[in-house]
Design a protein around this motif. Structure first.
Motif, mmCIF file in Angstrom:
data_model
loop_
_atom_site.group_PDB
_atom_site.id
_atom_site.type_symbol
_atom_site.label_atom_id
_atom_site.label_comp_id
_atom_site.label_asym_id
_atom_site.label_seq_id
_atom_site.Cartn_x
_atom_site.Cartn_y
_atom_site.Cartn_z
ATOM 1 N N SER A 228 0.135 -13.194 0.179
ATOM 2 C CA SER A 228 1.039 -13.630 1.252
ATOM 3 C C SER A 228 0.708 -15.050 1.681
ATOM 4 N N ALA B 192 2.554 -3.104 9.000
ATOM 5 C CA ALA B 192 1.411 -3.466 9.852
ATOM 6 C C ALA B 192 1.877 -4.016 11.202
ATOM 7 N N GLY B 193 3.190 -3.996 11.471
ATOM 8 C CA GLY B 193 3.705 -4.462 12.757
ATOM 9 C C GLY B 193 3.942 -5.955 12.823
ATOM 10 N N LEU B 194 3.894 -6.603 11.658
ATOM 11 C CA LEU B 194 4.066 -8.063 11.613
ATOM 12 C C LEU B 194 5.434 -8.421 11.036
ATOM 13 N N TYR C 222 -9.577 -5.844 -7.340
ATOM 14 C CA TYR C 222 -9.885 -5.035 -6.168
ATOM 15 C C TYR C 222 -9.381 -3.631 -6.428
ATOM 16 N N GLN D 281 -15.009 -2.979 -5.010
ATOM 17 C CA GLN D 281 -14.694 -1.665 -4.459
ATOM 18 C C GLN D 281 -14.239 -1.797 -3.006
ATOM 19 N N CYS D 282 -13.110 -1.183 -2.674
ATOM 20 C CA CYS D 282 -12.566 -1.263 -1.298
ATOM 21 C C CYS D 282 -12.616 0.076 -0.582
ATOM 22 N N ARG E 24 -5.928 0.551 0.096
ATOM 23 C CA ARG E 24 -6.763 -0.539 0.627
ATOM 24 C C ARG E 24 -6.820 -1.726 -0.345
ATOM 25 N N CYS F 126 -2.137 -9.247 1.214
ATOM 26 C CA CYS F 126 -2.446 -10.253 2.241
ATOM 27 C C CYS F 126 -2.862 -11.573 1.607
ATOM 28 N N TYR F 127 -3.628 -11.487 0.526
ATOM 29 C CA TYR F 127 -4.048 -12.720 -0.159
ATOM 30 C C TYR F 127 -2.830 -13.458 -0.715
ATOM 31 N N PRO G 66 0.820 -1.216 0.000
ATOM 32 C CA PRO G 66 0.000 0.000 0.000
ATOM 33 C C PRO G 66 0.858 1.273 0.000
ATOM 34 N N SER H 91 -3.655 -3.584 -0.163
ATOM 35 C CA SER H 91 -3.584 -4.362 1.081
ATOM 36 C C SER H 91 -4.259 -5.719 0.909
ATOM 37 N N VAL H 92 -5.420 -5.718 0.254
ATOM 38 C CA VAL H 92 -6.126 -6.984 0.030
ATOM 39 C C VAL H 92 -5.255 -7.926 -0.796
ATOM 40 N N TYR I 105 3.767 -6.260 5.552
ATOM 41 C CA TYR I 105 3.713 -6.851 6.897
ATOM 42 C C TYR I 105 4.433 -5.943 7.894
#
Lengths: 299, 299
Positions: A177, A245-247, A139, A160-161, A167, A174-175, A102, A170-171, A242
């Motif tokens: 990942s 996002a703190g990961l 997305y 639509q996000c 955003r 994560c997918y 993002p 981000s989808v 990640y």
């Protein structure tokens, strides 16, 4: 905003598929092939995309530019297109549909400030669009994203996000990942087991106790070398996502290493079209072990 | 070598299950509870294990000692048992069945040099033995490993991996690298998505396009906090195993981070017995996001 004339940068496997779907559904599909590979040029001509001699004419003719590229090329392409907009005063919308973090998408969006172009953040999930196949999911986010609903149902679905840039990326991050993280983890585990001399024992245990996992790795691992080179950058974008996002970024920095390893095997030069679909997971993993041995010997 | 009297160190959930199965099948099962938790003591008494007052009497009475512990306790326990053997001159076999790297197992084996004890390398895959459940798989290696075939069919199966110490641990490490690597990757991805505000969108995409993955994460993620504390060390052993095989340790160093995160949530104090089985993945992930926010605020 009507989106009749759609520019595709670049008509690779995914971009070619998206462009071909839009062409089938009545859109005018353009591209510019300066600096593209022979394979990409041949594909664009075969698909019947209209060729623009340069980016200046492309931004003049397009209602929207879809950027569909390996993630490491996303920024440079956006810079070139933004420069062409500034040069010509033309400002079609620009949709960044690549597998980028993002924050990368937000930075790319910033390149279009002052051009007058609307910037749309996006990410693509699934195989390239094709008739009779599950629709490709696109997305999108950003204030101008709703315009892309014009593509919904054209062998793709538009999701639509919301108005915030990043955003949709981000989808996608994560997918991917999960899907590519799992495939590289499977490759790593089977390579470790073979390297440690217990590959046969581990395969028997997995086949017996988690047969769905075994089937998945048998189906997916042999297909990875064909794509591994162009997925390294995507793993690095996921690691960045990640971390923000703190990961822990470690899963996907390791995944990037596994794609580098697969890419370094003799199968790394394959494409989805040329790959040997009868090759087993075992042979693919054995090539990874051989590459590890070569590296050890070189140390 | 006959293996009638079996010492279990320690009768935790897995050790208790293995001992109970051997007791059901006619073995004499002993343990020593000095320094163990109240829960472990209560379990050993409930299961009817014979209690030895100290490790000296345990090694004098046992034909074999099975070490079944969290991996970080494996070495210290082996040191104590080896010391008791030296003190007493008694030398039952010692089977190191913990989730440790092959090199850790080799180092632990070295502790028994000169005691006269046979050292067996091993690893356990599956749930604790129970009647009517798929048998627990015990992988073993080492010259003395064939003696463990005496336990085969007693709600567990014994799998011989050859004479070399470390091979059985390799099987366990690679297997667990997949199962726990995947569970932590799923947790990380869903936590990243929630943290980035797109959890609902990602869940809908996964449920639609890869329903088997969605079902797996819904079933597994809520169960992880109960075990997360004792799996941190196992992830570090896997990382060591990968590194020694030339593969990136990052997947499992990240997995250790995710177990630390889960353990730090309010659910981290659960056990398999006390955990709330109606809790959803969403709530478990929300607790991870809350913990991340707390950390950010503390920085």
């Amino acid at each position: 905003m009507t989106l009749h004339a759609v520019a595709i940068l670049s008509p690779g496997e995914m971009g070619g598929g998206v462009g071909a779907a839009l062409l089938r559904h009545g859109h005018d599909v353009l591209t510019c092939l300066a600096g593209r590979s022979a394979r990409t040029k041949a594909r664009a001509e075969r698909l019947g995309f209209r060729l623009c001699p340069d980016l200046g004419s492309l931004v003049a003719e397009a209602d929207i530019v879809l950027s569909i590229l390996p993630p490491e090329a996303a920024r440079a392409t956006a810079e070139e297109v933004a420069a062409a907009m500034r040069r010509t005063g033309e400002a079609p919308s620009y949709a960044e549909l690549n597998a980028v973090a993002p924050e990368t998408s937000r930075a790319i969006g910033g390149l279009f400030q002052g051009t007058g172009a609307e910037y749309i953040d996006g990410g693509i999930i699934g195989l390239p669009p094709a008739e009779g196949r599950k629709p490709t999911r696109i997305y999108v986010s950003g204030n101008a994203a709703p315009a892309l609903d014009a593509f919904d149902g054209k062998d793709m679905t538009i999701h639509q996000c919301g108005p915030e840039i990043g955003r949709a990326s981000s989808v996608k991050m994560c997918y991917a990942s999960i899907s590519k993280g799992t495939n590289t983890l499977h490759t790593a585990a089977m390579t470790a087991a073979d390297s440690l001399g217990v590959g046969d024992i581990l395969r028997a245990e997995i086949a017996d106790s988690v047969p769905a996992v075994y089937e998945r790795m048998q189906a997916n691992v042999p297909r990875l070398p064909a794509d591994s080179g162009r997925w390294i950058g995507e793993m690095e974008e996921i690691a960045k996502t990640y971390a923000a996002a703190g990961l822990p970024p470690g899963f996907h920095l390791a995944a990037a290493e596994i794609f580098r390893l697969l890419d370094a095997t003799p199968y790394g030069s394959e494409t989805r079209e040329t790959m040997d679909r009868s090759r087993t997971m075992e042979r693919t993993v054995a090539a990874c072990v051989a590459e590890l041995r070569k590296r050890e010997a070189a140390e």
